[in-house]
Design a protein around this motif. Structure first.
Motif, PDB file in Angstrom:
ATOM      1  N   PRO A  76       0.798  -1.238   0.000  1.00  0.00           N
ATOM      2  CA  PRO A  76       0.000   0.000   0.000  1.00  0.00           C
ATOM      3  C   PRO A  76       0.827   1.283   0.000  1.00  0.00           C
ATOM      4  N   ARG A  77       1.996   1.280   0.614  1.00  0.00           N
ATOM      5  CA  ARG A  77       2.748   2.537   0.717  1.00  0.00           C
ATOM      6  C   ARG A  77       3.357   2.962  -0.615  1.00  0.00           C
ATOM      7  N   PHE A  78       3.361   2.064  -1.601  1.00  0.00           N
ATOM      8  CA  PHE A  78       3.900   2.420  -2.908  1.00  0.00           C
ATOM      9  C   PHE A  78       2.808   2.868  -3.868  1.00  0.00           C
ATOM     10  N   GLY A  79       1.587   3.074  -3.376  1.00  0.00           N
ATOM     11  CA  GLY A  79       0.396   3.367  -4.160  1.00  0.00           C
ATOM     12  C   GLY A  79       0.603   3.834  -5.593  1.00  0.00           C
ATOM     13  N   HIS A  80       0.347   2.983  -6.532  1.00  0.00           N
ATOM     14  CA  HIS A  80       0.494   3.317  -7.941  1.00  0.00           C
ATOM     15  C   HIS A  80      -0.886   3.402  -8.589  1.00  0.00           C
ATOM     16  N   PRO A  81      -1.030   4.189  -9.652  1.00  0.00           N
ATOM     17  CA  PRO A  81      -2.364   4.387 -10.238  1.00  0.00           C
ATOM     18  C   PRO A  81      -2.865   3.173 -11.002  1.00  0.00           C
ATOM     19  N   ARG A  82      -4.118   2.832 -10.748  1.00  0.00           N
ATOM     20  CA  ARG A  82      -4.820   1.774 -11.487  1.00  0.00           C
ATOM     21  C   ARG A  82      -6.126   2.362 -12.001  1.00  0.00           C
ATOM     22  N   THR A  83      -6.381   2.184 -13.276  1.00  0.00           N
ATOM     23  CA  THR A  83      -7.562   2.795 -13.885  1.00  0.00           C
ATOM     24  C   THR A  83      -8.556   1.729 -14.296  1.00  0.00           C
ATOM     25  N   TYR A  84      -9.818   2.008 -14.005  1.00  0.00           N
ATOM     26  CA  TYR A  84     -10.913   1.077 -14.269  1.00  0.00           C
ATOM     27  C   TYR A  84     -12.009   1.770 -15.074  1.00  0.00           C
ATOM     28  N   TRP A  85     -12.704   1.001 -15.881  1.00  0.00           N
ATOM     29  CA  TRP A  85     -13.970   1.414 -16.453  1.00  0.00           C
ATOM     30  C   TRP A  85     -15.057   0.669 -15.707  1.00  0.00           C
ATOM     31  N   ALA A  86     -16.006   1.394 -15.183  1.00  0.00           N
ATOM     32  CA  ALA A  86     -17.097   0.791 -14.420  1.00  0.00           C
ATOM     33  C   ALA A  86     -18.436   1.170 -15.047  1.00  0.00           C
ATOM     34  N   GLN A  87     -19.202   0.168 -15.414  1.00  0.00           N
ATOM     35  CA  GLN A  87     -20.571   0.405 -15.873  1.00  0.00           C
ATOM     36  C   GLN A  87     -21.472   0.368 -14.650  1.00  0.00           C
ATOM     37  N   VAL A  88     -22.181   1.465 -14.420  1.00  0.00           N
ATOM     38  CA  VAL A  88     -23.003   1.566 -13.216  1.00  0.00           C
ATOM     39  C   VAL A  88     -24.473   1.720 -13.575  1.00  0.00           C
ATOM     40  N   GLU A  89     -25.300   1.347 -12.628  1.00  0.00           N
ATOM     41  CA  GLU A  89     -26.741   1.479 -12.792  1.00  0.00           C
ATOM     42  C   GLU A  89     -27.129   2.935 -12.549  1.00  0.00           C
ATOM     43  N   ARG A  90     -27.900   3.492 -13.462  1.00  0.00           N
ATOM     44  CA  ARG A  90     -28.323   4.886 -13.456  1.00  0.00           C
ATOM     45  C   ARG A  90     -27.148   5.803 -13.809  1.00  0.00           C
ATOM     46  N   ILE A  91     -27.416   7.093 -13.917  1.00  0.00           N
ATOM     47  CA  ILE A  91     -26.417   8.045 -14.395  1.00  0.00           C
ATOM     48  C   ILE A  91     -26.038   8.993 -13.250  1.00  0.00           C
ATOM     49  N   PRO A  92     -24.815   8.903 -12.738  1.00  0.00           N
ATOM     50  CA  PRO A  92     -24.413   9.761 -11.622  1.00  0.00           C
ATOM     51  C   PRO A  92     -24.405  11.235 -12.008  1.00  0.00           C
ATOM     52  N   ASP A  93     -24.843  12.063 -11.081  1.00  0.00           N
ATOM     53  CA  ASP A  93     -24.786  13.503 -11.313  1.00  0.00           C
ATOM     54  C   ASP A  93     -23.444  14.051 -10.821  1.00  0.00           C
ATOM     55  N   ALA A  94     -23.251  15.344 -11.006  1.00  0.00           N
ATOM     56  CA  ALA A  94     -21.973  15.961 -10.654  1.00  0.00           C
ATOM     57  C   ALA A  94     -21.658  15.828  -9.173  1.00  0.00           C
ATOM     58  N   SER A  95     -22.685  15.938  -8.337  1.00  0.00           N
ATOM     59  CA  SER A  95     -22.477  15.833  -6.898  1.00  0.00           C
ATOM     60  C   SER A  95     -22.001  14.438  -6.507  1.00  0.00           C
ATOM     61  N   SER A  96     -22.567  13.426  -7.132  1.00  0.00           N
ATOM     62  CA  SER A  96     -22.173  12.049  -6.829  1.00  0.00           C
ATOM     63  C   SER A  96     -20.734  11.790  -7.260  1.00  0.00           C
ATOM     64  N   LEU A  97     -20.368  12.294  -8.443  1.00  0.00           N
ATOM     65  CA  LEU A  97     -18.996  12.119  -8.909  1.00  0.00           C
ATOM     66  C   LEU A  97     -18.012  12.809  -7.977  1.00  0.00           C
ATOM     67  N   GLN A  98     -18.398  13.962  -7.445  1.00  0.00           N
ATOM     68  CA  GLN A  98     -17.520  14.685  -6.534  1.00  0.00           C
ATOM     69  C   GLN A  98     -17.319  13.906  -5.237  1.00  0.00           C
ATOM     70  N   GLN A  99     -18.345  13.215  -4.791  1.00  0.00           N
ATOM     71  CA  GLN A  99     -18.195  12.365  -3.599  1.00  0.00           C
ATOM     72  C   GLN A  99     -17.121  11.312  -3.818  1.00  0.00           C
ATOM     73  N   LEU A 100     -17.137  10.689  -4.989  1.00  0.00           N
ATOM     74  CA  LEU A 100     -16.128   9.673  -5.293  1.00  0.00           C
ATOM     75  C   LEU A 100     -14.734  10.290  -5.335  1.00  0.00           C
ATOM     76  N   ARG A 101     -14.640  11.500  -5.875  1.00  0.00           N
ATOM     77  CA  ARG A 101     -13.332  12.160  -5.973  1.00  0.00           C
ATOM     78  C   ARG A 101     -12.774  12.502  -4.592  1.00  0.00           C
ATOM     79  N   GLN A 102     -13.642  12.901  -3.689  1.00  0.00           N
ATOM     80  CA  GLN A 102     -13.187  13.353  -2.368  1.00  0.00           C
ATOM     81  C   GLN A 102     -12.898  12.194  -1.426  1.00  0.00           C
ATOM     82  N   GLY A 103     -13.551  11.065  -1.636  1.00  0.00           N
ATOM     83  CA  GLY A 103     -13.388   9.923  -0.734  1.00  0.00           C
ATOM     84  C   GLY A 103     -14.717   9.521  -0.124  1.00  0.00           C
TER      85      GLY A 103
END
Length: 212
Positions: A76-103
């Protein structure tokens, strides 16, 4: 101790419903459950996955016999970037995406900030076997998420926590290493330039590595 080109490094496009390991021993009494493993696809001996993908996830899996590099990329201390494509149910709004960005707080921990964006168009992908469940009244969307940590089922738990369950999850890159057009169920050795980028990811300040 430096990594060398004597080691083997390869990537595999893991299909859905395949375990990220070469053997499958049942959880009790050593019973073989006959689930599909990497052994069905990769004939290279003595290589092991760097990290893992869940059985119901797809995409890029890095394998090597280089134990030191494996440790560097998994710790964990070497944290390297991993990128995913995720298909999700329904369409997230800007507020929901910001929650994911913040933690997101999940059970007893809060996720690190992530890079998250809504893909403008659905990516062109081979169909999944079996296909995802489809509910005609509920639209879906695709997200691109880049994380630097790897908690158990993290992407799925993150999207579920904000009300957008993940239906399909594909890892498309680890650092600069990309899945590209490698078909599901196929593997290949890394090219020399890819190996150099991988070493730089694992040893960013201590190993000026040559391209082989």
């Amino acid at each position: 101790m430096s990594p060398t080109l004597d080691h083997r490094y390869l990537i595999f496009n893991k299909p859905y419903d395949v375990l990220s390991q070469f053997t499958d021993v049942g959880p009790s009494k050593g019973v073989d459950t006959h689930r599909t493993t990497l052994k069905s696809f990769i004939p290279v001996p003595d290589v092991y996955p760097v990290g893992r993908l869940d059985r119901d996830s797809e995409g890029l899996l890095l394998l090597t016999d280089d134990g030191q590099l494996q440790h560097r990329l998994c710790h964990p201390r070497f944290g390297h970037p991993r990128t995913y494509w995720a298909q999700v149910e329904r369409i997230p709004d800007a507020s929901s995406l910001q929650q994911l960005r913040q933690g997101i707080t999940i059970r007893d921990y809060t996720t690190e900030p992530a890079q998250v964006e809504l893909l403008p168009v659905e990516p062109i992908l081979p169909p999944r076997n079996p296909p995802i469940r489809v509910r005609q009244q509920i639209p879906t969307a695709w997200l691109r998420l880049t994380l630097r940590e790897g908690k158990n089922r993290q992407v799925r738990r993150m999207t579920a926590a904000i009300g957008f369950p993940t239906l399909r999850l594909i890892r498309v890159s680890i650092g600069h290493l990309h899945l590209g057009d490698l078909p599901p169920g196929q593997w290949r050795y890394l090219a020399p330039g890819e190996r150099s980028e991988l070493f730089q990811l694992a040893y960013p300040s201590t190993h000026p590595l040559t391209k082989g």
